[in-house]
Write an enzyme that holds these catalytic residues in place. Structure first.
Site, short mmCIF file in Angstrom:
data_model
loop_
_atom_site.label_atom_id
_atom_site.label_comp_id
_atom_site.label_asym_id
_atom_site.label_seq_id
_atom_site.Cartn_x
_atom_site.Cartn_y
_atom_site.Cartn_z
CD GLU A 25 -0.62 0.61 3.65
OE1 GLU A 25 -1.18 1.69 3.40
OE2 GLU A 25 -0.32 0.25 4.80
CE LYS A 86 -6.17 7.11 6.36
NZ LYS A 86 -6.24 7.29 7.82
CB VAL A 106 -4.99 -1.73 4.71
CG1 VAL A 106 -5.36 -3.20 4.65
CG2 VAL A 106 -3.60 -1.55 5.33
CG ASP A 138 -12.34 6.10 13.78
OD1 ASP A 138 -12.20 5.30 12.83
OD2 ASP A 138 -11.60 7.09 13.95
CB SER A 140 -9.87 0.67 10.11
OG SER A 140 -9.24 0.72 8.85
CB ALA A 141 -12.70 1.16 5.36
CG ASP A 142 -7.43 -0.90 6.95
OD1 ASP A 142 -7.75 -0.21 5.97
OD2 ASP A 142 -6.40 -0.69 7.63
CE LYS A 159 -2.53 2.02 11.80
NZ LYS A 159 -2.37 1.35 10.51
N1 PSU Z 1 0.50 0.30 8.63
C1 PSU Z 1 1.50 1.08 9.13
N2 PSU Z 1 1.32 2.45 9.08
C2 PSU Z 1 0.19 3.02 8.54
C3 PSU Z 1 -0.83 2.18 8.01
C4 PSU Z 1 -0.63 0.83 8.10
O1 PSU Z 1 2.52 0.59 9.61
O2 PSU Z 1 0.07 4.25 8.50
C5 PSU Z 1 -2.06 2.83 7.38
C6 PSU Z 1 -2.75 1.85 6.42
O3 PSU Z 1 -2.85 2.46 5.17
C7 PSU Z 1 -4.11 1.61 7.05
C8 PSU Z 1 -4.36 2.94 7.70
O4 PSU Z 1 -5.09 1.27 6.09
O5 PSU Z 1 -3.09 3.21 8.31
C9 PSU Z 1 -5.51 2.88 8.70
O6 PSU Z 1 -6.16 4.12 8.69
P1 PSU Z 1 -7.61 4.23 9.36
O7 PSU Z 1 -7.40 3.87 10.80
O8 PSU Z 1 -8.00 5.68 9.13
O9 PSU Z 1 -8.50 3.27 8.62
MN MN Z 2 -11.21 5.73 10.97
#
Ligand code: PSU
Ligand code: MN
Length: 306
Positions: A25, A86, A106, A138, A140-142, A159
């Site tokens: 990604e 993003k 992701v 909140d 993640s769409a992941d 994370k």
């Molecule tokens: N993995 C990492 N650092 C990051 C990410 C993943 O080590 O910054 C990113 C990925 O692109 C993941 C995003 O999809 O963080 C998650 O963002 P959100 O929580 O807004 O869905």
């Molecule tokens: Mn989010």
């Protein structure tokens, strides 16, 4: 309308011949790590994939076109000091129609990689249910993307900034297998062990490839999350990490940081509060996950060819 979907020729050829390819990604490059560590890490991740016998396909949008695989100058555009949007799944159509570019999360990367026919993906740590997500929603769409697209996603768990028990609960609800690669507890990004038990553990890449084939052989539509702990030398101390996260979370709340800005804000503050130590760990685990993903892609390609 011409299809704005460009697959790098060497990747198109590899996919047509059933050779191993690993999707990577670009949000982690554009928003997850600062310049110049981001470019160096992206290059090292690609090199690790190649060294393990697969082709890296780093994915993002440039000038209103989906790019599956980036050349050196493409990679540099995502790693440059200028602001890059993003893009999550919801943002892809509007960005393409506007002729815009952006780094894919992701979730967005899984969608695009699936369309290209790629079966293995690597990142640092996926997104999940944020702390307090039961109120803010909140999430993640992941997680949703893992439920939708048939790829094995290699990640150091999810994370550490997240609510990991709820993240695992939601993955169960979505029917996404979570498989520990040579570990039986969920890693927490900077930490090798969150203390949370995993529903499955497999010893090596060929065992993971067999599980992928069996899962998809049943016609199940989802991806699989392959949980891969960070290298021991790079892992951080749990108590210390928790203190940094508590402070970063407090600041985010005080400054009303929410939505898509929250994850980049928290990662950026952790890097500052830790004097750069979280950055080193993040970079190390991204490269190591890329290597592990390539080994899985090689094993899966061999299985498919047999
Ligand atoms: N993995 C990492 N650092 C990051 C990410 C993943 O080590 O910054 C990113 C990925 O692109 C993941 C995003 O999809 O963080 C998650 O963002 P959100 O929580 O807004 O869905
Ligand atoms: Mn989010």
């Amino acid at each position: 309308m011409t299809t704005a979907f460009e697959v790098l020729p060497e990747i198109a050829a590899a996919l047509a011949e059933g050779r191993p390819v690993v999707a990577l990604e670009t949000t982690v490059i554009a928003q997850g790590l600062p310049h110049p560590v981001n470019l160096e890490t992206a290059r090292r991740a690609e090199a690790a994939v190649r060294k393990a016998g697969a082709l890296p396909a780093t994915i993002g949008l440039l000038d209103g076109r989906v790019r599956i695989g980036l050349d050196a100058s493409g990679l540099e555009r995502f790693a440059g000091p200028e602001e890059t949007p993003k893009l999550s799944t919801r943002d892809l159509g509007p960005a393409l129609a506007a002729g815009a570019g952006g780094a894919t999360t992701v979730a967005a990367t899984l969608a695009l990689a699936a369309k290209a026919g790629i079966r293995v993906f690597a990142t640092g740590g996926i997104g999940g249910v944020h702390r307090g997500g039961e109120d803010t929603f909140d999430i993640s769409a992941d997680l949703i993307a893992l439920a939708r697209h048939p790829l094995a996603a290699v990640s150091a768990g999810a994370k550490a900034i997240l609510d990991l028990p709820r993240t695992l609960e939601l993955l169960e609800s979505l029917g996404v297998p979570v498989i520990g690669l040579a570990c039986d507890r969920f890693p927490a990004f900077y930490l090798r062990d969150s203390g949370l038990p995993l529903p499955a553990s497999l010893p090596d890449a060929s065992a993971v490839a067999a599980a992928m084939a069996a899962h998809w052989g049943l016609g199940l539509p989802s991806g699989l999350l392959i949980a891969h702990p960070p290298p021991a030398v790079a892992a951080l101390d749990a108590g210390q990490v928790e203190r940094w996260i508590a402070q970063a979370e407090r600041e985010a709340w005080q400054q009303s940081v929410a939505g898509k800005a929250l994850t980049p804000f928290l990662l950026g503050r952790l890097a500052e509060l830790s004097g750069g130590r979280t950055l080193e760990t993040n970079a190390a685990l991204i490269v190591d996950n890329a290597r592990a993903a390539a080994e899985i892609a090689v094993a899966y390609a061999a299985l498919e060819a047999a």
